[in-house]
Design a protein around this motif. Structure first.
Motif, PDB file in Angstrom:
ATOM      1  N   PRO A 198       4.373  11.912  -9.666  1.00 62.52           N
ATOM      2  CA  PRO A 198       3.099  11.239  -9.405  1.00 62.52           C
ATOM      3  C   PRO A 198       2.559  10.638 -10.708  1.00 62.52           C
ATOM      4  O   PRO A 198       2.644  11.260 -11.762  1.00 62.52           O
ATOM      5  CB  PRO A 198       2.199  12.358  -8.900  1.00 62.52           C
ATOM      6  CG  PRO A 198       2.770  13.602  -9.491  1.00 62.52           C
ATOM      7  CD  PRO A 198       4.250  13.359  -9.640  1.00 62.52           C
ATOM      8  N   TRP A 199       2.038   9.436 -10.626  1.00 65.57           N
ATOM      9  CA  TRP A 199       1.485   8.761 -11.795  1.00 65.57           C
ATOM     10  C   TRP A 199      -0.046   8.716 -11.763  1.00 65.57           C
ATOM     11  O   TRP A 199      -0.664   8.039 -12.591  1.00 65.57           O
ATOM     12  CB  TRP A 199       2.054   7.347 -11.897  1.00 65.57           C
ATOM     13  CG  TRP A 199       3.473   7.383 -12.342  1.00 65.57           C
ATOM     14  CD1 TRP A 199       4.577   7.502 -11.557  1.00 65.57           C
ATOM     15  CD2 TRP A 199       3.944   7.338 -13.682  1.00 65.57           C
ATOM     16  NE1 TRP A 199       5.717   7.532 -12.332  1.00 65.57           N
ATOM     17  CE2 TRP A 199       5.344   7.426 -13.645  1.00 65.57           C
ATOM     18  CE3 TRP A 199       3.314   7.224 -14.911  1.00 65.57           C
ATOM     19  CZ2 TRP A 199       6.116   7.411 -14.790  1.00 65.57           C
ATOM     20  CZ3 TRP A 199       4.095   7.202 -16.053  1.00 65.57           C
ATOM     21  CH2 TRP A 199       5.489   7.297 -15.990  1.00 65.57           C
ATOM     22  N   ALA A 200      -0.653   9.433 -10.814  1.00 66.62           N
ATOM     23  CA  ALA A 200      -2.107   9.395 -10.656  1.00 66.62           C
ATOM     24  C   ALA A 200      -2.856   9.820 -11.922  1.00 66.62           C
ATOM     25  O   ALA A 200      -3.979   9.392 -12.130  1.00 66.62           O
ATOM     26  CB  ALA A 200      -2.532  10.258  -9.473  1.00 66.62           C
ATOM     27  N   GLY A 201      -2.257  10.612 -12.765  1.00 68.47           N
ATOM     28  CA  GLY A 201      -2.920  11.017 -14.002  1.00 68.47           C
ATOM     29  C   GLY A 201      -3.031   9.906 -15.025  1.00 68.47           C
ATOM     30  O   GLY A 201      -3.897   9.930 -15.895  1.00 68.47           O
TER      31      GLY A 201
ATOM     32  N   GLU B  71       0.833  -1.212   0.000  1.00 70.89           N
ATOM     33  CA  GLU B  71       0.000   0.000   0.000  1.00 70.89           C
ATOM     34  C   GLU B  71       0.869   1.264   0.000  1.00 70.89           C
ATOM     35  O   GLU B  71       0.521   2.255  -0.636  1.00 70.89           O
ATOM     36  CB  GLU B  71      -0.961   0.006   1.183  1.00 70.89           C
ATOM     37  CG  GLU B  71      -2.102  -0.974   1.031  1.00 70.89           C
ATOM     38  CD  GLU B  71      -2.950  -0.745  -0.210  1.00 70.89           C
ATOM     39  OE1 GLU B  71      -3.258   0.416  -0.542  1.00 70.89           O
ATOM     40  OE2 GLU B  71      -3.309  -1.738  -0.866  1.00 70.89           O
ATOM     41  N   SER B  72       1.996   1.228   0.710  1.00 75.99           N
ATOM     42  CA  SER B  72       2.913   2.374   0.711  1.00 75.99           C
ATOM     43  C   SER B  72       3.523   2.577  -0.670  1.00 75.99           C
ATOM     44  O   SER B  72       3.645   3.713  -1.145  1.00 75.99           O
ATOM     45  CB  SER B  72       4.014   2.179   1.747  1.00 75.99           C
ATOM     46  OG  SER B  72       3.476   2.173   3.043  1.00 75.99           O
ATOM     47  N   LEU B  73       3.905   1.479  -1.310  1.00 80.05           N
ATOM     48  CA  LEU B  73       4.458   1.577  -2.665  1.00 80.05           C
ATOM     49  C   LEU B  73       3.414   2.131  -3.631  1.00 80.05           C
ATOM     50  O   LEU B  73       3.725   2.984  -4.469  1.00 80.05           O
ATOM     51  CB  LEU B  73       4.925   0.211  -3.157  1.00 80.05           C
ATOM     52  CG  LEU B  73       6.172  -0.355  -2.511  1.00 80.05           C
ATOM     53  CD1 LEU B  73       6.402  -1.775  -2.993  1.00 80.05           C
ATOM     54  CD2 LEU B  73       7.369   0.507  -2.811  1.00 80.05           C
ATOM     55  N   ALA B  74       2.184   1.653  -3.513  1.00 78.23           N
ATOM     56  CA  ALA B  74       1.113   2.137  -4.386  1.00 78.23           C
ATOM     57  C   ALA B  74       0.906   3.640  -4.190  1.00 78.23           C
ATOM     58  O   ALA B  74       0.711   4.376  -5.158  1.00 78.23           O
ATOM     59  CB  ALA B  74      -0.173   1.369  -4.115  1.00 78.23           C
ATOM     60  N   ASP B  75       0.978   4.089  -2.946  1.00 78.16           N
ATOM     61  CA  ASP B  75       0.834   5.517  -2.655  1.00 78.16           C
ATOM     62  C   ASP B  75       1.969   6.319  -3.303  1.00 78.16           C
ATOM     63  O   ASP B  75       1.732   7.380  -3.881  1.00 78.16           O
ATOM     64  CB  ASP B  75       0.807   5.749  -1.145  1.00 78.16           C
ATOM     65  CG  ASP B  75       0.601   7.205  -0.807  1.00 78.16           C
ATOM     66  OD1 ASP B  75      -0.480   7.748  -1.147  1.00 78.16           O
ATOM     67  OD2 ASP B  75       1.519   7.820  -0.220  1.00 78.16           O
ATOM     68  N   ILE B  76       3.185   5.799  -3.220  1.00 78.26           N
ATOM     69  CA  ILE B  76       4.325   6.472  -3.851  1.00 78.26           C
ATOM     70  C   ILE B  76       4.144   6.520  -5.367  1.00 78.26           C
ATOM     71  O   ILE B  76       4.395   7.543  -6.005  1.00 78.26           O
ATOM     72  CB  ILE B  76       5.652   5.782  -3.474  1.00 78.26           C
ATOM     73  CG1 ILE B  76       5.959   6.016  -2.000  1.00 78.26           C
ATOM     74  CG2 ILE B  76       6.801   6.262  -4.370  1.00 78.26           C
ATOM     75  CD1 ILE B  76       7.098   5.166  -1.468  1.00 78.26           C
ATOM     76  N   ILE B  77       3.684   5.418  -5.943  1.00 80.40           N
ATOM     77  CA  ILE B  77       3.461   5.377  -7.387  1.00 80.40           C
ATOM     78  C   ILE B  77       2.438   6.438  -7.791  1.00 80.40           C
ATOM     79  O   ILE B  77       2.641   7.185  -8.748  1.00 80.40           O
ATOM     80  CB  ILE B  77       3.007   3.969  -7.826  1.00 80.40           C
ATOM     81  CG1 ILE B  77       4.154   2.964  -7.660  1.00 80.40           C
ATOM     82  CG2 ILE B  77       2.489   3.984  -9.272  1.00 80.40           C
ATOM     83  CD1 ILE B  77       3.727   1.506  -7.745  1.00 80.40           C
ATOM     84  N   LEU B  78       1.349   6.521  -7.056  1.00 79.52           N
ATOM     85  CA  LEU B  78       0.283   7.456  -7.412  1.00 79.52           C
ATOM     86  C   LEU B  78       0.641   8.910  -7.130  1.00 79.52           C
ATOM     87  O   LEU B  78       0.316   9.800  -7.911  1.00 79.52           O
ATOM     88  CB  LEU B  78      -1.009   7.105  -6.671  1.00 79.52           C
ATOM     89  CG  LEU B  78      -1.719   5.852  -7.152  1.00 79.52           C
ATOM     90  CD1 LEU B  78      -2.901   5.549  -6.255  1.00 79.52           C
ATOM     91  CD2 LEU B  78      -2.151   5.977  -8.602  1.00 79.52           C
ATOM     92  N   ASN B  79       1.313   9.162  -6.007  1.00 75.25           N
ATOM     93  CA  ASN B  79       1.529  10.542  -5.559  1.00 75.25           C
ATOM     94  C   ASN B  79       2.950  11.046  -5.706  1.00 75.25           C
ATOM     95  O   ASN B  79       3.207  12.230  -5.474  1.00 75.25           O
ATOM     96  CB  ASN B  79       1.077  10.674  -4.100  1.00 75.25           C
ATOM     97  CG  ASN B  79      -0.391  10.344  -3.968  1.00 75.25           C
ATOM     98  OD1 ASN B  79      -1.219  10.897  -4.665  1.00 75.25           O
ATOM     99  ND2 ASN B  79      -0.711   9.397  -3.108  1.00 75.25           N
ATOM    100  N   GLY B  80       3.879  10.175  -6.089  1.00 71.57           N
ATOM    101  CA  GLY B  80       5.264  10.587  -6.222  1.00 71.57           C
ATOM    102  C   GLY B  80       5.888  10.885  -4.865  1.00 71.57           C
ATOM    103  O   GLY B  80       5.288  10.638  -3.824  1.00 71.57           O
ATOM    104  N   ILE B  81       7.102  11.409  -4.896  1.00 69.86           N
ATOM    105  CA  ILE B  81       7.805  11.825  -3.677  1.00 69.86           C
ATOM    106  C   ILE B  81       8.247  13.267  -3.886  1.00 69.86           C
ATOM    107  O   ILE B  81       9.172  13.531  -4.659  1.00 69.86           O
ATOM    108  CB  ILE B  81       9.020  10.916  -3.381  1.00 69.86           C
ATOM    109  CG1 ILE B  81       8.581   9.460  -3.234  1.00 69.86           C
ATOM    110  CG2 ILE B  81       9.745  11.397  -2.122  1.00 69.86           C
ATOM    111  CD1 ILE B  81       9.741   8.479  -3.069  1.00 69.86           C
ATOM    112  N   PRO B  82       7.565  14.202  -3.221  1.00 68.19           N
ATOM    113  CA  PRO B  82       7.920  15.621  -3.399  1.00 68.19           C
ATOM    114  C   PRO B  82       9.399  15.877  -3.095  1.00 68.19           C
ATOM    115  O   PRO B  82       9.981  15.263  -2.201  1.00 68.19           O
ATOM    116  CB  PRO B  82       7.025  16.332  -2.369  1.00 68.19           C
ATOM    117  CG  PRO B  82       5.867  15.403  -2.161  1.00 68.19           C
ATOM    118  CD  PRO B  82       6.461  14.015  -2.283  1.00 68.19           C
ATOM    119  N   GLY B  83       9.987  16.758  -3.882  1.00 63.38           N
ATOM    120  CA  GLY B  83      11.385  17.115  -3.690  1.00 63.38           C
ATOM    121  C   GLY B  83      12.361  16.121  -4.289  1.00 63.38           C
ATOM    122  O   GLY B  83      13.568  16.243  -4.098  1.00 63.38           O
TER     123      GLY B  83
END
Length: 107
Positions: free
Chosen positions: A84-87, A67-79
């Protein structure tokens, strides 16, 4: 050995349905494999062994929840260069990719 009633079988199928619904269709899985190999691979290495981005191998992702990886995939890592791949991906796509990465992404 007792026989399962039709109701028990139907209930088992209903309970399993959400897990199956999260799995993208075969054509979508092929598209997601291509995205991971080409787009993610451009930073994480074509074999996912690392490059500009960190390695995406089961042993390096062992302590990270899917779930953490999925969140990173969707939202990226700022800085960082991780976008983010949510689009382009939805939550089911990201979850599928995360689980596949943790298992060892197929060729």
């Amino acid at each position: 050995m007792p026989r399962l009633s039709a109701a028990c079988v139907a209930l088992a199928l209903l309970l399993a349905a959400p897990a199956l619904a999260d799995r993208p269709a075969a054509a979508r899985q092929e598209m997601l494999r291509h995205i991971v190999r080409q787009d993610c691979g451009s930073c994480h290495g074509m074999t996912l062994n690392g490059g500009l981005g960190s390695p995406l191998l089961p042993q390096t992702l062992d302590g990270v929840a899917a779930e953490s990886l999925a969140d990173i995939i969707l939202n990226g890592i700022p800085g960082t260069p991780m976008p983010p791949w949510a689009g382009l991906l939805d939550a089911d796509d990201a979850r599928w990719i995360a689980v596949e990465l943790k298992k060892g992404f197929p060729p």
